[in-house]
Write a protein that holds these residues in place. Structure first.
Motif, PDB file in Angstrom:
ATOM      1  N   ILE A   1       0.935  -1.245   0.173  1.00  0.00           N
ATOM      2  CA  ILE A   1       0.117   0.012  -0.185  1.00  0.00           C
ATOM      3  C   ILE A   1       0.833   1.336  -0.019  1.00  0.00           C
ATOM      4  O   ILE A   1       0.722   2.160  -0.660  1.00  0.00           O
ATOM      5  CB  ILE A   1      -0.805  -0.057   1.259  1.00  0.00           C
ATOM      6  N   LYS A   2       1.935   1.302   0.597  1.00  0.00           N
ATOM      7  CA  LYS A   2       2.878   2.366   1.087  1.00  0.00           C
ATOM      8  C   LYS A   2       3.591   2.546  -0.545  1.00  0.00           C
ATOM      9  O   LYS A   2       3.508   3.740  -0.956  1.00  0.00           O
ATOM     10  CB  LYS A   2       3.823   2.082   1.967  1.00  0.00           C
ATOM     11  N   LYS A   3       4.037   1.667  -1.042  1.00  0.00           N
ATOM     12  CA  LYS A   3       4.575   1.680  -2.281  1.00  0.00           C
ATOM     13  C   LYS A   3       3.823   2.156  -3.583  1.00  0.00           C
ATOM     14  O   LYS A   3       4.138   3.204  -4.255  1.00  0.00           O
ATOM     15  CB  LYS A   3       5.182   0.377  -2.740  1.00  0.00           C
ATOM     16  N   ALA A   4       2.528   1.704  -3.389  1.00  0.00           N
ATOM     17  CA  ALA A   4       1.484   2.088  -4.330  1.00  0.00           C
ATOM     18  C   ALA A   4       1.042   3.660  -4.465  1.00  0.00           C
ATOM     19  O   ALA A   4       0.896   4.510  -5.211  1.00  0.00           O
ATOM     20  CB  ALA A   4       0.259   1.562  -4.280  1.00  0.00           C
TER      21      ALA A   4
ATOM     22  N   ILE B   1       8.435   9.656  -0.140  1.00  0.00           N
ATOM     23  CA  ILE B   1       8.510  11.080   0.634  1.00  0.00           C
ATOM     24  C   ILE B   1       7.809  11.290   2.004  1.00  0.00           C
ATOM     25  O   ILE B   1       8.151  12.141   2.374  1.00  0.00           O
ATOM     26  CB  ILE B   1       8.412  12.140  -0.446  1.00  0.00           C
ATOM     27  N   MET B   2       6.875  10.652   2.094  1.00  0.00           N
ATOM     28  CA  MET B   2       5.855  10.809   3.240  1.00  0.00           C
ATOM     29  C   MET B   2       6.198  10.279   4.745  1.00  0.00           C
ATOM     30  O   MET B   2       6.275   8.850   4.738  1.00  0.00           O
ATOM     31  CB  MET B   2       4.594  10.529   2.976  1.00  0.00           C
ATOM     32  N   ASN B   3       6.906  11.027   5.493  1.00  0.00           N
ATOM     33  CA  ASN B   3       7.362  10.655   6.793  1.00  0.00           C
ATOM     34  C   ASN B   3       8.071   9.341   6.772  1.00  0.00           C
ATOM     35  O   ASN B   3       7.516   8.359   7.435  1.00  0.00           O
ATOM     36  CB  ASN B   3       5.884  10.625   7.448  1.00  0.00           C
TER      37      ASN B   3
ATOM     38  N   LEU C   1       6.432   4.081  10.980  1.00  0.00           N
ATOM     39  CA  LEU C   1       5.074   3.207  10.794  1.00  0.00           C
ATOM     40  C   LEU C   1       5.507   1.860   9.964  1.00  0.00           C
ATOM     41  O   LEU C   1       4.799   0.795  10.134  1.00  0.00           O
ATOM     42  CB  LEU C   1       4.091   3.917  10.512  1.00  0.00           C
ATOM     43  N   VAL C   2       6.206   2.089   8.963  1.00  0.00           N
ATOM     44  CA  VAL C   2       6.198   0.972   7.889  1.00  0.00           C
ATOM     45  C   VAL C   2       7.674   0.463   7.675  1.00  0.00           C
ATOM     46  O   VAL C   2       8.746   1.161   7.439  1.00  0.00           O
ATOM     47  CB  VAL C   2       5.847   1.621   6.486  1.00  0.00           C
ATOM     48  N   PRO C   3       7.793  -0.728   8.401  1.00  0.00           N
ATOM     49  CA  PRO C   3       9.258  -1.417   8.497  1.00  0.00           C
ATOM     50  C   PRO C   3       9.431  -1.668   7.289  1.00  0.00           C
ATOM     51  O   PRO C   3       9.079  -1.946   6.198  1.00  0.00           O
ATOM     52  CB  PRO C   3       8.878  -2.564   9.383  1.00  0.00           C
ATOM     53  N   LEU C   4      11.155  -1.298   6.904  1.00  0.00           N
ATOM     54  CA  LEU C   4      11.606  -1.358   5.290  1.00  0.00           C
ATOM     55  C   LEU C   4      11.733  -2.998   5.438  1.00  0.00           C
ATOM     56  O   LEU C   4      11.775  -3.732   6.250  1.00  0.00           O
ATOM     57  CB  LEU C   4      13.255  -0.938   5.416  1.00  0.00           C
ATOM     58  N   ALA C   5      11.599  -3.486   4.360  1.00  0.00           N
ATOM     59  CA  ALA C   5      11.665  -4.958   3.825  1.00  0.00           C
ATOM     60  C   ALA C   5      13.168  -5.487   4.037  1.00  0.00           C
ATOM     61  O   ALA C   5      14.018  -4.562   3.901  1.00  0.00           O
ATOM     62  CB  ALA C   5      11.347  -5.155   2.231  1.00  0.00           C
TER      63      ALA C   5
END
Ligand code: MLT
Ligand code: ZN
Length: 474
Positions: free
Chosen positions: A455-458, A464-466, A470-474
């Protein structure tokens, strides 16, 4: 990239004017440190747009130049969610100038607020119209609507009214490409599939910038009754909550658990606080019940329930506040726990939830396990028992200066493992921010993690957003 390109900064400065753009280190300084003073960041500039259109333009320009944006409201995140990293590459996007209540309608029980409206200002504006916005929390004097939406804030009234997610009826936001999502209409029914509003609530600014929200209002409080209860255990507290549910249903809106250790810290460290009951009790509960104007006060009903609980040995003692000042004094004790804890030494702080019915057992068993496993620590678990959410904080040994850095991460991993084992959440209301990012990456269900990253990637392909929240890197 060493810092954002100078021509971008010049364009932003010209577009936003002196009120909306600064690079002055002194002006930026307070906004580069999080509320708990755990994180200190750096920023290339602080942007303070005055309208949704200005936010959209800023985001579009930053996206084109791949400049990270850290949205910020009152800067009261408990998880470092609004603090940039130390690189100085990002810009802070402050929403504080967007502080207009665009409309407040008692007929439709809706307030449309810009992101920078401070929560207590909304409380006051609603009260003037005989209405109430029923979410409240300790930071109400600085927390803003945008931040509350973006963190799906909770607070002390969730038991009856739910979290922010239950109170947001519509949203306006700027998406990472600079487009404006205008979804403010407070539609009760809307079945167009994926709900962008719910995706943005609790997204901590990682999917876009919330610029306004339509919020649900409820009737103003006609009367409220606050009681302080002493009891033997968290189990007894849950039994009392069930009795209140049965006899008073919706009237109860606050049910906060306080261990005696927390009460003693407040009495020691917070001026003007007094023992709420005569004797000593291992556990305490603060109860708030309300009724709308024109309905009978819940005082008699609450008194009867407490008497019934007393006769069943569920409670040891109780005091119903006779006056508003006493009610405030009870709440002050509850709301000062974090402050008292802060003053009494280093603690590893956790914000956990499990199923409500399992929470009493969890508190007792997990506290025993932690205190067995780590030398000289003390658990202080307090808060929103009625929501199955406590702040399960672990205080380090007195005078151990490096404890927070060296030992606390191990304590946190241990506590979180117990939470996951119990089927719970490692972030019930404070969010992930940067504080819990690594732990989320360690513990999250892989399927959910993949979906979150997709979702983040899409929506934010350039990231660029924050970033770093919240979203752990793969
Ligand atoms: C509270 O419930 O008092 C806050 O959410 C807890 C905190 O400051 O940790
Ligand atoms: Zn809380």
């Amino acid at each position: 990239m060493a810092s954002p390109p100078q021509d971008l900064l010049d364009t932003l400065a010209a577009r936003l004017g002196p009120k909306g753009f600064t690079r002055d280190p002194r002006e930026m300084e307070p906004w580069l440190v999080d509320w708990r003073k755990r994180y200190t960041g750096a920023a290339a500039a602080m942007l303070s747009p005055a309208s949704t259109e200005e936010v959209a333009e800023v985001v579009r320009l930053c996206n084109e130049a791949r400049v990270p944006i850290v949205p910020q409201g009152g800067n009261s995140s408990m998880a470092g969610g609004a603090t940039p990293d130390a690189s100085g590459l990002a810009v802070i996007l402050s929403l504080r100038r967007m502080s207009r209540i665009r409309s407040l309608s008692p007929e439709s029980n809706t307030a449309v607020c810009e992101a920078g409206v401070i929560l207590s200002n909304l409380h006051e504006a609603a009260a003037e119209e005989g209405r109430r916005f029923p979410l409240t929390l300790g930071a109400k004097g600085s927390a803003t609507i945008g931040g509350l939406v973006s963190t799906n804030a909770g607070g002390t009234q969730v038991l009856r009214f739910g979290t922010m997610r239950n109170l947001v009826q519509g949203i306006e936001a700027v998406l990472p490409d600079g487009s404006i999502y205008s979804g403010l209409a407070p539609l009760k029914k809307d079945n167009r599939g994926y709900d962008l509003k719910h995706l943005l609530i609790g997204a901590e600014g990682t999917l876009g910038v919330v610029t306004a929200a339509s919020l649900k209002l409820v009737p103003a409080v006609g009367s409220r009754i606050v009681a302080w209860v002493g009891l033997a255990s968290p189990e007894a507290a849950l039994s009392l909550l069930r009795l209140l549910d049965e006899r008073m249903s919706d009237a109860v809106e606050g049910f906060e658990l306080v261990p005696d250790l927390a009460l003693q810290l407040v009495l020691r460290h917070v001026d003007g606080t007094r023992q709420p009951l005569q004797g000593s009790h291992a556990w305490h509960v603060l109860i708030e019940a309300t009724a709308p104007a024109g309905s009978p006060s819940p005082q008699d009903a609450l008194g009867e329930v407490l008497e019934a609980a007393f006769s069943k040995d569920m409670v040891e003692d109780a005091a119903i506040a006779a006056m508003e000042a006493q009610a405030e004094a009870f709440w002050r004790i509850r709301d000062s726990i974090s402050e008292a804890e802060q003053k009494s030494g280093a603690a590893a702080k956790h914000d956990v939830s499990v199923e409500v019915s399992k929470m009493p057992r969890f508190i007792v068993d997990a506290a025993a396990a932690v205190e067995r496993r780590f030398a000289d620590v003390r658990v202080i678990a307090f808060g929103h028992l009625g929501d199955g959410n406590v702040h399960f904080n672990v205080q380090g040994p007195d005078g151990a200066s490096n404890w927070l850095k060296e030992e606390a991460p191990g304590v946190t991993a241990f506590v979180h493992d117990l939470v996951v084992e119990a089927g719970g959440s490692i972030s019930a209301e404070h969010g992930i921010g940067q504080l819990r990012l690594a732990e989320l990456g360690r513990l999250e269900n892989p399927g959910r993690l993949n979906a979150v990253r997709a979702i983040k990637k899409a929506l934010d392909p350039n990231g660029i957003m924050n970033p770093g929240k919240l979203v752990p890197l793969a």
